[in-house]
Design a protein around this motif. Sequence first.
Motif, PDB file in Angstrom:
ATOM      1  N   PRO A  32       0.815  -1.225   0.000  1.00 34.93           N
ATOM      2  CA  PRO A  32       0.000   0.000   0.000  1.00 34.93           C
ATOM      3  C   PRO A  32       0.844   1.269   0.000  1.00 34.93           C
ATOM      4  O   PRO A  32       0.505   2.255  -0.670  1.00 34.93           O
ATOM      5  CB  PRO A  32      -0.832  -0.139   1.276  1.00 34.93           C
ATOM      6  CG  PRO A  32      -0.956  -1.614   1.478  1.00 34.93           C
ATOM      7  CD  PRO A  32       0.359  -2.182   1.021  1.00 34.93           C
ATOM      8  N   ALA A  33       1.962   1.253   0.733  1.00 40.65           N
ATOM      9  CA  ALA A  33       2.789   2.452   0.833  1.00 40.65           C
ATOM     10  C   ALA A  33       3.367   2.880  -0.506  1.00 40.65           C
ATOM     11  O   ALA A  33       3.670   4.063  -0.703  1.00 40.65           O
ATOM     12  CB  ALA A  33       3.922   2.228   1.840  1.00 40.65           C
ATOM     13  N   MET A  34       3.530   1.943  -1.461  1.00 41.24           N
ATOM     14  CA  MET A  34       4.053   2.328  -2.767  1.00 41.24           C
ATOM     15  C   MET A  34       3.115   3.317  -3.450  1.00 41.24           C
ATOM     16  O   MET A  34       3.569   4.285  -4.076  1.00 41.24           O
ATOM     17  CB  MET A  34       4.253   1.104  -3.668  1.00 41.24           C
ATOM     18  CG  MET A  34       4.748   1.456  -5.062  1.00 41.24           C
ATOM     19  SD  MET A  34       4.893   0.058  -6.196  1.00 41.24           S
ATOM     20  CE  MET A  34       6.419  -0.691  -5.622  1.00 41.24           C
ATOM     21  N   PHE A  35       1.819   3.104  -3.322  1.00 40.38           N
ATOM     22  CA  PHE A  35       0.877   4.004  -3.979  1.00 40.38           C
ATOM     23  C   PHE A  35       0.781   5.340  -3.247  1.00 40.38           C
ATOM     24  O   PHE A  35       0.495   6.369  -3.861  1.00 40.38           O
ATOM     25  CB  PHE A  35      -0.476   3.318  -4.149  1.00 40.38           C
ATOM     26  CG  PHE A  35      -0.523   2.477  -5.394  1.00 40.38           C
ATOM     27  CD1 PHE A  35      -1.294   2.854  -6.479  1.00 40.38           C
ATOM     28  CD2 PHE A  35       0.250   1.339  -5.503  1.00 40.38           C
ATOM     29  CE1 PHE A  35      -1.311   2.101  -7.644  1.00 40.38           C
ATOM     30  CE2 PHE A  35       0.247   0.572  -6.661  1.00 40.38           C
ATOM     31  CZ  PHE A  35      -0.529   0.962  -7.738  1.00 40.38           C
ATOM     32  N   ASP A  36       1.065   5.350  -1.937  1.00 41.41           N
ATOM     33  CA  ASP A  36       1.203   6.625  -1.236  1.00 41.41           C
ATOM     34  C   ASP A  36       2.393   7.394  -1.793  1.00 41.41           C
ATOM     35  O   ASP A  36       2.330   8.613  -1.986  1.00 41.41           O
ATOM     36  CB  ASP A  36       1.414   6.386   0.257  1.00 41.41           C
ATOM     37  CG  ASP A  36       0.220   5.754   0.939  1.00 41.41           C
ATOM     38  OD1 ASP A  36      -0.894   5.843   0.403  1.00 41.41           O
ATOM     39  OD2 ASP A  36       0.421   5.166   2.023  1.00 41.41           O
ATOM     40  N   ALA A  48       4.881  11.639  -5.023  1.00 38.77           N
ATOM     41  CA  ALA A  48       5.863  12.013  -6.050  1.00 38.77           C
ATOM     42  C   ALA A  48       5.253  12.891  -7.129  1.00 38.77           C
ATOM     43  O   ALA A  48       5.937  13.765  -7.676  1.00 38.77           O
ATOM     44  CB  ALA A  48       6.457  10.755  -6.676  1.00 38.77           C
ATOM     45  N   ILE A  49       3.984  12.676  -7.448  1.00 40.14           N
ATOM     46  CA  ILE A  49       3.361  13.450  -8.529  1.00 40.14           C
ATOM     47  C   ILE A  49       2.504  14.597  -8.012  1.00 40.14           C
ATOM     48  O   ILE A  49       1.900  15.321  -8.803  1.00 40.14           O
ATOM     49  CB  ILE A  49       2.518  12.537  -9.449  1.00 40.14           C
ATOM     50  CG1 ILE A  49       1.349  11.909  -8.696  1.00 40.14           C
ATOM     51  CG2 ILE A  49       3.400  11.473 -10.094  1.00 40.14           C
ATOM     52  CD1 ILE A  49       0.437  11.053  -9.562  1.00 40.14           C
ATOM     53  N   SER A  50       2.465  14.769  -6.688  1.00 39.23           N
ATOM     54  CA  SER A  50       1.611  15.827  -6.127  1.00 39.23           C
ATOM     55  C   SER A  50       2.157  17.206  -6.438  1.00 39.23           C
ATOM     56  O   SER A  50       1.409  18.179  -6.535  1.00 39.23           O
ATOM     57  CB  SER A  50       1.466  15.642  -4.615  1.00 39.23           C
ATOM     58  OG  SER A  50       2.720  15.786  -3.962  1.00 39.23           O
TER      59      SER A  50
END
Length: 262
Positions: A31-35, A40-42
């Motif tokens: 799950p943390a990968m998608f966080d 990163a793209i925010s």
Amino acid sequence: MSGFESIRTRREGDVLVVTLNRPERLNAAPPAMFDEIRDAISSLDGARAVLIAGEGRAFCSGADLASNALAPGADPGQATYEALTKHYSPGMLAVAELDVPVVSAVRGAAAGIGCSLALAADFTVASETAYFLQAFVNIGLVPDGGASWMLPRLIGRARAAEMMMLGERVPAAKAFDWGMVHKVVADDVLDAEALELAQRLAAGPTRALGAMRRNLHAALDGSYVDALQREADAQRDMRGTEDSAEGGLAFLEKRKPAFKGR
């Protein structure tokens, strides 16, 4: 950029490259990968396109819920629900809502949530070794990451049912025939081809490309009348941009435009 554990980021000119970086696990995604992808793209910090790739021989072999051990007595169904609603789905939405073009570079497995992430890009470039897989049926679960919304729109209901209900691999050549991916290339040129495409998009009128992206997403659910209105709204907004003025001037002067994303 630094501070990430399961992804790696770098800038290639105006392109932000996000690389899933758990090659020892075929980039299986906790799950943390998608966080981290969302973080990163925010803030694109001037980047005008995003390229998503996987380190090693796979793009992403799916979710890695095993990386987060359940507490004693925890409900596995509730844990999965929370992983999706608090981590995976927000990460997928962040990709979908970007105002710049997105390219994915896929070699090897793009399975489960990895398949959804690969196909969320505007352009999916696949190597000859790539395959796309929704294997949830084999473990009595259902596709997630937006796959049940995305696949019928990409390849039609019958082919989506084939992927989801039979749980068989779709190799790169078939994915291209089905219209699932933009291009299939040799494995050794995948990274260069995908980056070249991302750089081409980044050099374009990225505000207009962002508006096209939003309109394409909205058109999948809206009416023809709605699409006409959104196009009119977007054209009004784009006509006031520097890129539009530059494009018109370049056309009159018979030269290649130099877009700035403004």
